[in-house]
Design a protein around this motif. Structure first.
Motif, PDB file in Angstrom:
ATOM      1  N   ALA A  28     -42.831 -19.658  40.441  1.00 19.84           N
ATOM      2  CA  ALA A  28     -41.686 -20.197  41.032  1.00 19.84           C
ATOM      3  C   ALA A  28     -40.522 -19.131  40.893  1.00 19.84           C
ATOM      4  N   ARG A  29     -39.750 -19.406  41.816  1.00 21.01           N
ATOM      5  CA  ARG A  29     -38.417 -18.434  41.554  1.00 21.01           C
ATOM      6  C   ARG A  29     -37.262 -19.319  41.903  1.00 21.01           C
ATOM      7  N   TYR A  30     -36.200 -18.749  41.302  1.00 21.33           N
ATOM      8  CA  TYR A  30     -34.839 -19.468  41.321  1.00 21.33           C
ATOM      9  C   TYR A  30     -33.807 -18.417  41.259  1.00 21.33           C
ATOM     10  N   THR A  31     -32.862 -18.682  42.024  1.00 23.49           N
ATOM     11  CA  THR A  31     -31.271 -18.197  41.874  1.00 23.49           C
ATOM     12  C   THR A  31     -30.222 -18.983  41.503  1.00 23.49           C
ATOM     13  N   GLY A  32     -29.597 -18.647  40.321  1.00 26.02           N
ATOM     14  CA  GLY A  32     -28.669 -19.479  40.090  1.00 26.02           C
ATOM     15  C   GLY A  32     -28.685 -19.684  38.689  1.00 26.02           C
ATOM     16  N   VAL A  33     -27.597 -20.498  38.031  1.00 22.67           N
ATOM     17  CA  VAL A  33     -27.524 -20.794  36.582  1.00 22.67           C
ATOM     18  C   VAL A  33     -28.560 -22.018  36.304  1.00 22.67           C
ATOM     19  N   VAL A  34     -29.392 -21.518  35.119  1.00 21.10           N
ATOM     20  CA  VAL A  34     -30.188 -22.605  34.761  1.00 21.10           C
ATOM     21  C   VAL A  34     -29.694 -23.556  33.643  1.00 21.10           C
ATOM     22  N   PRO A  35     -30.155 -24.508  33.044  1.00 15.75           N
ATOM     23  CA  PRO A  35     -29.739 -25.477  32.192  1.00 15.75           C
ATOM     24  C   PRO A  35     -29.856 -24.746  30.943  1.00 15.75           C
ATOM     25  N   ASP A  36     -29.132 -24.822  29.848  1.00 16.76           N
ATOM     26  CA  ASP A  36     -29.582 -24.523  28.468  1.00 16.76           C
ATOM     27  C   ASP A  36     -30.822 -24.886  27.931  1.00 16.76           C
ATOM     28  N   THR A  37     -31.457 -25.876  28.356  1.00 19.80           N
ATOM     29  CA  THR A  37     -32.526 -26.556  28.031  1.00 19.80           C
ATOM     30  C   THR A  37     -33.796 -25.915  28.562  1.00 19.80           C
ATOM     31  N   PHE A  38     -33.836 -24.873  29.660  1.00 23.17           N
ATOM     32  CA  PHE A  38     -34.621 -24.439  30.438  1.00 23.17           C
ATOM     33  C   PHE A  38     -35.193 -23.217  29.531  1.00 23.17           C
ATOM     34  N   LYS A  39     -36.344 -23.152  28.961  1.00 25.27           N
ATOM     35  CA  LYS A  39     -36.902 -22.223  28.031  1.00 25.27           C
ATOM     36  C   LYS A  39     -38.509 -22.444  28.105  1.00 25.27           C
ATOM     37  N   ASP A  40     -39.138 -21.385  27.443  1.00 28.87           N
ATOM     38  CA  ASP A  40     -40.739 -21.535  27.187  1.00 28.87           C
ATOM     39  C   ASP A  40     -41.054 -22.807  26.934  1.00 28.87           C
ATOM     40  N   GLY A  41     -41.929 -23.408  27.559  1.00 25.25           N
ATOM     41  CA  GLY A  41     -42.450 -24.729  27.141  1.00 25.25           C
ATOM     42  C   GLY A  41     -41.937 -25.852  27.426  1.00 25.25           C
ATOM     43  N   SER A  42     -40.567 -25.902  28.056  1.00 25.53           N
ATOM     44  CA  SER A  42     -39.879 -27.003  28.313  1.00 25.53           C
ATOM     45  C   SER A  42     -40.505 -27.754  29.744  1.00 25.53           C
ATOM     46  N   GLU A  43     -40.082 -29.068  29.574  1.00 26.35           N
ATOM     47  CA  GLU A  43     -40.600 -29.857  30.503  1.00 26.35           C
ATOM     48  C   GLU A  43     -39.566 -29.834  31.567  1.00 26.35           C
TER      49      GLU A  43
END
Length: 131
Positions: free
Chosen positions: A85-100
């Motif tokens: 996947a690819r994304y351009t923008g600000v990610v949520p604070d909870t976006f990290k390895d292993g997160s749903e």
């Protein structure tokens, strides 16, 4: 008597056709499929170009961010299936390895393009039931 029945039938047909057309034109642009990674990766060509909400988990150590930009590349997986996947923008604070995560966007031959503001992530530790 026969003419009245024909008028009622024609009126009903026109109303059903107009309602169906209105319903189709309204739902055509706003409809998205909610799928898990394993459902999409089984037959990916079927989903190319369609709006999807893709559910999965971020693969550990797969998040790559281009230096001095908001361009992200990462992998999401579910039940052994993995999609880039690819994304351009600000990610949520909870976006990290292993997160749903649930990603909004479209699938293409080279991976999943996430739409602007299309990353929804939750931290599992915040949603565990109390003991």
């Amino acid at each position: 008597m026969k003419q009245r029945a024909i008028k009622i039938a024609l009126t009903t047909l026109v109303l059903v056709g107009a309602f169906s057309g209105l319903l189709y034109s309204t739902l055509r642009d706003g409809t998205e499929y909610y799928k898990h990674v394993e459902e999409v990766s089984g037959e990916p060509s079927r989903w190319y170009g369609k709006k999807l909400q893709l559910h999965g988990f971020v693969v550990d150590k797969s998040i790559l961010r281009r230096r001095d930009s908001l361009d992200y590349r990462f992998k999401i997986q579910s039940n052994g299936s993995v999609i880039d996947a690819r994304y351009t923008g600000v990610v949520p604070d909870t976006f990290k390895d292993g997160s749903e995560v649930v990603l909004k966007g479209t699938l293409g031959p080279d991976g999943f393009d996430v739409a602007p503001n299309g990353v929804m992530a939750k931290c599992p530790s915040k949603y565990e039931p109390g003991k």
